[in-house]
Write an enzyme that holds these catalytic residues in place. Structure first.
Site, PDB file in Angstrom:
ATOM      1  N   GLY A   1       8.479  -8.523 -16.206  1.00 14.97           N
ATOM      2  CA  GLY A   1       7.425  -9.671 -16.300  1.00 14.97           C
ATOM      3  C   GLY A   1       6.862  -9.606 -17.789  1.00 14.97           C
TER       4      GLY A   1
ATOM      5  N   ALA B   1       0.521  -1.070  -0.024  1.00 16.64           N
ATOM      6  CA  ALA B   1      -0.004   0.142   0.003  1.00 16.64           C
ATOM      7  C   ALA B   1       0.857   1.276   0.086  1.00 16.64           C
ATOM      8  CB  ALA B   1      -0.892   0.125   1.430  1.00 16.64           C
TER       9      ALA B   1
ATOM     10  N   GLU C   1       1.560  -3.368   4.315  1.00 21.10           N
ATOM     11  CA  GLU C   1       2.939  -3.397   4.091  1.00 21.10           C
ATOM     12  C   GLU C   1       3.868  -4.349   4.760  1.00 21.10           C
ATOM     13  OE1 GLU C   1       5.103  -2.395   2.277  1.00 21.10           O
ATOM     14  OE2 GLU C   1       3.992  -0.996   1.010  1.00 21.10           O
TER      15      GLU C   1
ATOM     16  N   LYS D   1      13.551  -0.819 -10.102  1.00 23.66           N
ATOM     17  CA  LYS D   1      13.092  -1.963 -10.645  1.00 23.66           C
ATOM     18  C   LYS D   1      13.916  -3.271 -10.207  1.00 23.66           C
ATOM     19  CE  LYS D   1      10.440  -4.527 -13.988  1.00 23.66           C
ATOM     20  NZ  LYS D   1       9.349  -4.688 -13.172  1.00 23.66           N
TER      21      LYS D   1
ATOM     22  N   HIS E   1      12.745   0.556 -17.754  1.00 25.90           N
ATOM     23  CA  HIS E   1      12.007   0.838 -16.530  1.00 25.90           C
ATOM     24  C   HIS E   1      13.048   1.691 -15.640  1.00 25.90           C
ATOM     25  CE1 HIS E   1       9.467  -2.459 -17.667  1.00 25.90           C
ATOM     26  NE2 HIS E   1       8.658  -1.645 -16.900  1.00 25.90           N
ATOM     27  N   HIS E   2      12.495   2.278 -14.725  1.00 27.20           N
ATOM     28  CA  HIS E   2      13.070   3.152 -13.648  1.00 27.20           C
ATOM     29  C   HIS E   2      14.177   2.300 -12.801  1.00 27.20           C
ATOM     30  CE1 HIS E   2      10.856   1.076 -10.393  1.00 27.20           C
ATOM     31  NE2 HIS E   2       9.904   1.120 -11.337  1.00 27.20           N
TER      32      HIS E   2
ATOM     33  N   GLY F   1       3.767   1.423  -1.469  1.00 22.77           N
ATOM     34  CA  GLY F   1       4.607   1.740  -2.796  1.00 22.77           C
ATOM     35  C   GLY F   1       4.091   2.458  -3.757  1.00 22.77           C
ATOM     36  N   ARG F   2       4.837   2.615  -4.450  1.00 24.38           N
ATOM     37  CA  ARG F   2       4.441   3.615  -5.897  1.00 24.38           C
ATOM     38  C   ARG F   2       3.188   3.055  -6.320  1.00 24.38           C
ATOM     39  NH1 ARG F   2       9.742   2.209  -6.298  1.00 24.38           N
ATOM     40  NH2 ARG F   2      11.315   3.970  -6.124  1.00 24.38           N
ATOM     41  N   MET F   3       3.087   1.978  -6.674  1.00 26.18           N
ATOM     42  CA  MET F   3       1.884   1.556  -7.268  1.00 26.18           C
ATOM     43  C   MET F   3       0.741   1.404  -6.303  1.00 26.18           C
ATOM     44  SD  MET F   3       1.304   0.856 -10.433  1.00 26.18           S
ATOM     45  CE  MET F   3      -0.105   0.090 -10.247  1.00 26.18           C
TER      46      MET F   3
ATOM     47  N   THR G   1       5.728  -9.005  -9.948  1.00 23.29           N
ATOM     48  CA  THR G   1       6.276  -9.786 -10.997  1.00 23.29           C
ATOM     49  C   THR G   1       7.514 -10.191 -10.115  1.00 23.29           C
ATOM     50  OG1 THR G   1       7.286  -7.720 -11.357  1.00 23.29           O
ATOM     51  CG2 THR G   1       5.636  -8.342 -12.978  1.00 23.29           C
TER      52      THR G   1
END
Length: 269
Positions: free
Chosen positions: A167, A14, A39, A161, A157-158, A16-18, A102
């Site tokens: 994935g 919760a 978390e 990652k 990606h950033h 995190g970025r996403m 992923t």
């Protein structure tokens, strides 16, 4: 929509970025009642209000390191080591699960398959609508063009990652292999180096770029002597993944136990 008619939702990962974007967009959506925000143990945001962390109004839901109560659906965008605990929570209460994490192990994929005989479950490497259209297209295009076209997949990606290749890149490769009769993952070449690194016919090159704050760019290059065809998807923000996850969560509630894909959610099959 009254509170009793809303879909009860718990978000794992919760803070995190996403996770933050899923919380914010779930509040904006209005169909969901956020019941929990989970978390990892010792996370610096434990005890904080999930709404405040997500940049919206306080929700009176504290971020915790354990599941409490019962929801209708869980959305998990955390880390591979957290996936087992999420599945273990969902099964006894028949809670639907949208799993976007992923980097899962083969053993975890077997556990997901087993869990899907008991609960409805969407497991997807990418929740964006456009990316799932690209998943569906990549194999068809590779099959149409034939063996004379060399195939390379580049994902960007950033810098934060952890898993590589992504994935989504692996899903693209797997779909191409299914459509063209190649053996996955044996035909993959992960990067190239050295004085004798010439491409081998029938292989699929796969390359990972990690830089800055790139949200996600995936390119499938199909090239032969004289021309190149490129399929490309660029995610402008994490909201495209968060909206897809919420769409999957709303679709999944009430479904029979089974392992579903975003293609099922989006009607692409």
């Amino acid at each position: 929509m009254s509170e009793k008619d809303k879909t009860g939702l718990i978000i794992t990962g919760a803070a995190g970025r996403m996770g933050r974007r899923i919380i914010a967009l779930a509040v904006e959506d209005g169909r969901f009642d956020i019941l929990g925000a989970v978390e990892k143990h010792a996370h610096s945001d434990l005890g904080k209000d999930a709404g405040v962390i997500a940049g919206v109004q306080p929700l009176n839901i504290k971020i915790t390191d354990a599941f409490t109560g019962r929801a209708d659906v869980v959305i998990d965008f955390s880390l591979p080591e957290a996936a087992d605990g999420t599945i273990d929570y969902c099964i006894p209460g028949n809670v639907a699960l949208v799993l976007g994490t992923t980097g899962l192990t083969d053993k975890q994929h077997e556990k997901i398959k087993s869990a899907s005989s008991k609960i409805p479950l969407v497991c997807a490497t990418n929740m964006s609508v456009g990316m799932n259209a690209m998943f569906a297209l990549a194999g068809k295009v590779a099959s149409m063009l034939g063996d004379d076209y060399d195939i390379e997949i580049v994902e960007q990606h950033h810098r934060f990652k952890k898993d590589a290749p992504s994935g989504s890149a692996l899903t693209l490769a797997e779909n191409i292999c299914k459509a063209t009769g190649k053996k996955f993952p044996d035909c993959l070449t992960h990067g190239r180096a050295g004085k004798d690194a010439q491409r081998n016919k029938g292989t699929i090159g796969i390359h990972a770029v990690r830089a800055g704050d790139i949200v996600g760019i995936h390119s499938v290059i199909l090239s032969t002597l004289g021309e190149t065809v490129t399929l490309n998807h660029t995610a402008h923000s994490r909201d495209t993944f968060a909206r897809g996850a919420l769409r999957a969560a709303g679709w999944l509630v009430g479904k029979k136990p089974g392992l579903y894909s975003m293609a099922d959610v989006l009607g692409l099959k």
